[in-house]
Write a protein that holds these residues in place. Structure first.
Motif, PDB file in Angstrom:
ATOM      1  N   SER A 155       0.949  -1.579   0.025  1.00  0.00           N
ATOM      2  CA  SER A 155       0.006  -0.101   0.092  1.00  0.00           C
ATOM      3  C   SER A 155       0.702   1.573   0.070  1.00  0.00           C
ATOM      4  O   SER A 155       2.050   1.696   0.847  1.00  0.00           O
ATOM      5  N   GLU A 156       0.335   2.052  -0.800  1.00  0.00           N
ATOM      6  CA  GLU A 156       1.357   3.345  -1.038  1.00  0.00           C
ATOM      7  C   GLU A 156       0.530   4.858  -0.191  1.00  0.00           C
ATOM      8  O   GLU A 156       0.938   5.818  -0.081  1.00  0.00           O
ATOM      9  N   LEU A 157      -0.662   4.201   0.615  1.00  0.00           N
ATOM     10  CA  LEU A 157      -1.363   5.614   0.814  1.00  0.00           C
ATOM     11  C   LEU A 157      -1.208   6.325   2.112  1.00  0.00           C
ATOM     12  O   LEU A 157      -0.737   5.554   2.776  1.00  0.00           O
ATOM     13  N   ARG A 158      -1.358   7.546   1.737  1.00  0.00           N
ATOM     14  CA  ARG A 158      -0.670   8.402   3.122  1.00  0.00           C
ATOM     15  C   ARG A 158       0.445   7.645   3.724  1.00  0.00           C
ATOM     16  O   ARG A 158       1.098   8.104   4.655  1.00  0.00           O
ATOM     17  N   GLY A 159       1.641   7.217   2.658  1.00  0.00           N
ATOM     18  CA  GLY A 159       2.555   6.924   3.283  1.00  0.00           C
ATOM     19  C   GLY A 159       3.290   5.748   3.391  1.00  0.00           C
ATOM     20  O   GLY A 159       4.414   5.005   4.527  1.00  0.00           O
ATOM     21  N   ALA A 160       2.083   4.750   3.854  1.00  0.00           N
ATOM     22  CA  ALA A 160       2.332   3.511   3.802  1.00  0.00           C
ATOM     23  C   ALA A 160       3.090   2.696   3.099  1.00  0.00           C
ATOM     24  O   ALA A 160       2.957   2.559   1.768  1.00  0.00           O
ATOM     25  N   ALA A 161       3.332   1.828   3.889  1.00  0.00           N
ATOM     26  CA  ALA A 161       4.120   0.569   3.062  1.00  0.00           C
ATOM     27  C   ALA A 161       3.229  -1.093   2.883  1.00  0.00           C
ATOM     28  O   ALA A 161       3.537  -0.981   1.385  1.00  0.00           O
ATOM     29  N   TYR A 162       2.092  -1.024   3.238  1.00  0.00           N
ATOM     30  CA  TYR A 162       1.556  -1.828   3.506  1.00  0.00           C
ATOM     31  C   TYR A 162       0.810  -1.826   4.151  1.00  0.00           C
ATOM     32  O   TYR A 162       0.755  -0.997   4.967  1.00  0.00           O
ATOM     33  N   ALA A 163      -0.491  -2.840   3.454  1.00  0.00           N
ATOM     34  CA  ALA A 163      -2.043  -3.050   4.347  1.00  0.00           C
ATOM     35  C   ALA A 163      -2.132  -3.642   4.969  1.00  0.00           C
ATOM     36  O   ALA A 163      -2.119  -5.216   4.696  1.00  0.00           O
ATOM     37  N   ASN A 164      -2.514  -4.460   6.110  1.00  0.00           N
ATOM     38  CA  ASN A 164      -3.298  -5.816   6.352  1.00  0.00           C
ATOM     39  C   ASN A 164      -4.656  -5.129   6.842  1.00  0.00           C
ATOM     40  O   ASN A 164      -5.895  -4.067   7.100  1.00  0.00           O
ATOM     41  N   SER A 165      -5.405  -6.295   6.607  1.00  0.00           N
ATOM     42  CA  SER A 165      -7.101  -6.915   7.058  1.00  0.00           C
ATOM     43  C   SER A 165      -7.264  -7.725   7.293  1.00  0.00           C
ATOM     44  O   SER A 165      -7.220  -8.976   7.039  1.00  0.00           O
ATOM     45  N   THR A 166      -8.587  -7.533   8.570  1.00  0.00           N
ATOM     46  CA  THR A 166      -9.397  -8.769   9.042  1.00  0.00           C
ATOM     47  C   THR A 166     -10.624  -8.610   9.463  1.00  0.00           C
ATOM     48  O   THR A 166     -11.332  -7.437   9.109  1.00  0.00           O
ATOM     49  N   VAL A 167     -10.841  -9.783   8.792  1.00  0.00           N
ATOM     50  CA  VAL A 167     -12.569  -9.775   8.604  1.00  0.00           C
ATOM     51  C   VAL A 167     -13.563 -11.005   9.814  1.00  0.00           C
ATOM     52  O   VAL A 167     -12.655 -11.865   9.835  1.00  0.00           O
ATOM     53  N   THR A 168     -14.376 -10.581   9.629  1.00  0.00           N
ATOM     54  CA  THR A 168     -15.544 -11.783  10.671  1.00  0.00           C
ATOM     55  C   THR A 168     -16.898 -11.170  10.340  1.00  0.00           C
ATOM     56  O   THR A 168     -17.721 -10.174  10.248  1.00  0.00           O
ATOM     57  N   LEU A 169     -17.550 -12.062   9.685  1.00  0.00           N
ATOM     58  CA  LEU A 169     -18.273 -12.510   9.083  1.00  0.00           C
ATOM     59  C   LEU A 169     -19.666 -13.015   9.561  1.00  0.00           C
ATOM     60  O   LEU A 169     -19.560 -14.606   9.940  1.00  0.00           O
ATOM     61  N   SER A 170     -20.980 -12.776  10.198  1.00  0.00           N
ATOM     62  CA  SER A 170     -21.705 -13.643  10.148  1.00  0.00           C
ATOM     63  C   SER A 170     -23.592 -13.238   9.457  1.00  0.00           C
ATOM     64  O   SER A 170     -23.203 -12.389   8.068  1.00  0.00           O
ATOM     65  N   GLU A 171     -24.132 -14.318   9.313  1.00  0.00           N
ATOM     66  CA  GLU A 171     -25.643 -13.814   8.773  1.00  0.00           C
ATOM     67  C   GLU A 171     -26.225 -11.677   8.999  1.00  0.00           C
ATOM     68  O   GLU A 171     -26.609 -12.015   7.811  1.00  0.00           O
ATOM     69  N   THR A 172     -26.017 -11.246  10.002  1.00  0.00           N
ATOM     70  CA  THR A 172     -26.054 -10.037   9.751  1.00  0.00           C
ATOM     71  C   THR A 172     -25.439  -9.132   9.859  1.00  0.00           C
ATOM     72  O   THR A 172     -26.107  -7.569  10.049  1.00  0.00           O
ATOM     73  N   GLN A 173     -23.622  -9.101  10.335  1.00  0.00           N
ATOM     74  CA  GLN A 173     -22.773  -8.033  10.200  1.00  0.00           C
ATOM     75  C   GLN A 173     -21.794  -8.851   9.635  1.00  0.00           C
ATOM     76  O   GLN A 173     -21.654 -10.048   9.219  1.00  0.00           O
ATOM     77  N   LEU A 174     -20.309  -7.734   9.260  1.00  0.00           N
ATOM     78  CA  LEU A 174     -19.550  -7.788   8.853  1.00  0.00           C
ATOM     79  C   LEU A 174     -18.464  -6.921   9.359  1.00  0.00           C
ATOM     80  O   LEU A 174     -18.887  -5.495   9.549  1.00  0.00           O
ATOM     81  N   ILE A 175     -17.694  -7.689  10.176  1.00  0.00           N
ATOM     82  CA  ILE A 175     -16.725  -6.425  10.837  1.00  0.00           C
ATOM     83  C   ILE A 175     -15.393  -6.715   9.685  1.00  0.00           C
ATOM     84  O   ILE A 175     -14.927  -7.099   9.963  1.00  0.00           O
ATOM     85  N   SER A 176     -15.598  -5.671   9.186  1.00  0.00           N
ATOM     86  CA  SER A 176     -13.446  -5.164   8.422  1.00  0.00           C
ATOM     87  C   SER A 176     -12.437  -4.354   9.367  1.00  0.00           C
ATOM     88  O   SER A 176     -13.411  -3.143   9.936  1.00  0.00           O
ATOM     89  N   TRP A 177     -11.475  -4.442   9.736  1.00  0.00           N
ATOM     90  CA  TRP A 177     -10.329  -3.474  10.184  1.00  0.00           C
ATOM     91  C   TRP A 177      -9.168  -3.720   9.174  1.00  0.00           C
ATOM     92  O   TRP A 177      -8.976  -4.655   8.761  1.00  0.00           O
ATOM     93  N   ASP A 178      -9.623  -2.484   8.431  1.00  0.00           N
ATOM     94  CA  ASP A 178      -8.859  -2.070   7.232  1.00  0.00           C
ATOM     95  C   ASP A 178      -7.541  -1.347   8.187  1.00  0.00           C
ATOM     96  O   ASP A 178      -7.888  -0.105   8.684  1.00  0.00           O
ATOM     97  N   GLN A 179      -5.964  -1.291   7.607  1.00  0.00           N
ATOM     98  CA  GLN A 179      -5.026  -0.732   8.768  1.00  0.00           C
ATOM     99  C   GLN A 179      -4.380  -0.468   7.622  1.00  0.00           C
ATOM    100  O   GLN A 179      -3.775  -1.427   7.365  1.00  0.00           O
ATOM    101  N   GLY A 180      -2.995   0.281   7.592  1.00  0.00           N
ATOM    102  CA  GLY A 180      -1.497   0.674   7.070  1.00  0.00           C
ATOM    103  C   GLY A 180      -0.563   1.328   7.524  1.00  0.00           C
ATOM    104  O   GLY A 180      -1.449   2.294   8.655  1.00  0.00           O
ATOM    105  N   PHE A 181       0.218   0.679   6.865  1.00  0.00           N
ATOM    106  CA  PHE A 181       0.755   0.470   8.038  1.00  0.00           C
ATOM    107  C   PHE A 181       2.663   1.342   7.163  1.00  0.00           C
ATOM    108  O   PHE A 181       2.861   0.858   6.463  1.00  0.00           O
TER     109      PHE A 181
END
Length: 202
Positions: A155-181
Motif C-alpha cells: 500500500s502507498e496510501l498516506r505513506g504506507a508500505a503495506y496494509a493488513n485487513s481482518t474480517v469476521t462475518l455472520s448473517e447480520t454483520q460484517l466486521i472489517s478492520w483495515d489498517q495501513g502501516f
C-alpha cells in the motif's frame, strides 16, 4: 472384475458428493457476503467511526462467485472511495477472497443497480491485487473469520508500505478492520481501536 468396477464407481460418486458439498459451502459464504451494509449504529455510538456504506453485489454469475464492491461515506455514495471486485474461491477448508481493482473504475460506479451491465466488463479490465487476498475459515454455523497475510499487501496510501485487513462475518454483520502501516510498522491510516461494524440492511 465387476466388483472392482463397482468399487471404482462408488469411490467416484463419493468424491463427487464431497465436491458438491464443498461448493455448497462456498455458495453459503457468497450469499452471506452479498448485500448492502452500513456502520450507522457504530457511528452513533462512537464518534471516532464514520457512517460508511458498503455494497457487495453479485456479478458474472456464469463465471463463478464474483462481487462488485463499493465503499463510501453514507452521505456520499455517488463518490465511493473504494471500488473493487471480489472473487471467492475455495482451497481445502480455506476460503479465499481475491481482490481486484478496475482499470476504469469511474465508468462502473453506480452500476451495481444493474448488475447485468458488468457483462460488458472483461477480465482484461480488472487487475489482481497480489498479496491482498483475505483468507477465511468457517468458525461456526454461518460464521467466518480471516485476514490478509502478514505484511503481504502493498500500500502507498498516506505513506504506507503495506496494509493488513481482518474480517469476521455472520448473517447480520460484517466486521472489517483495515489498517495501513509504514516501513517501520507505524500505523498511518485506518481505524485504531478496532474494526468497522457493518450491519446488513438488505
Amino acid at each position: 472384475m465387476k466388483k472392482i468396477i463397482l468399487l471404482l464407481l462408488l469411490a467416484g460418486c463419493t468424491g463427487f458428493a464431497q465436491k458438491a458439498k464443498k461448493d455448497k459451502e462456498l455458495e453459503t459464504l457468497f450469499n452471506l457476503m452479498k448485500g448492502t451494509y452500513n456502520s450507522e449504529k457504530q457511528s452513533k455510538a462512537d464518534e471516532d467511526y464514520f457512517n460508511i456504506s458498503l455494497k457487495m453485489i453479485p456479478i458474472w454469475k456464469n463465471k463463478g462467485y464474483y462481487l462488485y464492491v463499493e465503499q463510501a461515506l453514507a452521505d456520499k455514495q455517488d463518490k465511493p472511495y473504494r471500488v473493487r471486485i471480489y472473487h471467492l474461491v475455495r482451497k481445502g477448508d480455506q476460503y479465499i477472497s481475491e481482490i481486484y481493482t478496475l482499470k476504469n473504475e469511474k465508468d462502473w460506479i453506480g452500476k451495481g443497480a444493474t448488475p447485468e451491465a458488468f457483462d460488458k466488463l472483461t477480465e482484461a479490465d480488472i487487475e489482481l491485487k497480489q498479496g491482498c487476498e483475505v483468507l477465511l475459515k468457517k468458525t461456526g454455523d454461518k460464521t467466518y473469520a480471516g485476514a490478509t497475510g502478514d505484511k503481504t499487501c502493498p500500500s502507498e496510501l498516506r505513506g504506507a508500505a503495506y496494509a493488513n485487513s481482518t474480517v469476521t462475518l455472520s448473517e447480520t454483520q460484517l466486521i472489517s478492520w483495515d489498517q495501513g502501516f509504514d516501513k517501520d510498522g507505524k500505523q498511518v491510516w485506518g481505524a485504531e481501536k478496532g474494526g468497522y461494524v457493518f450491519d446488513k440492511v438488505k
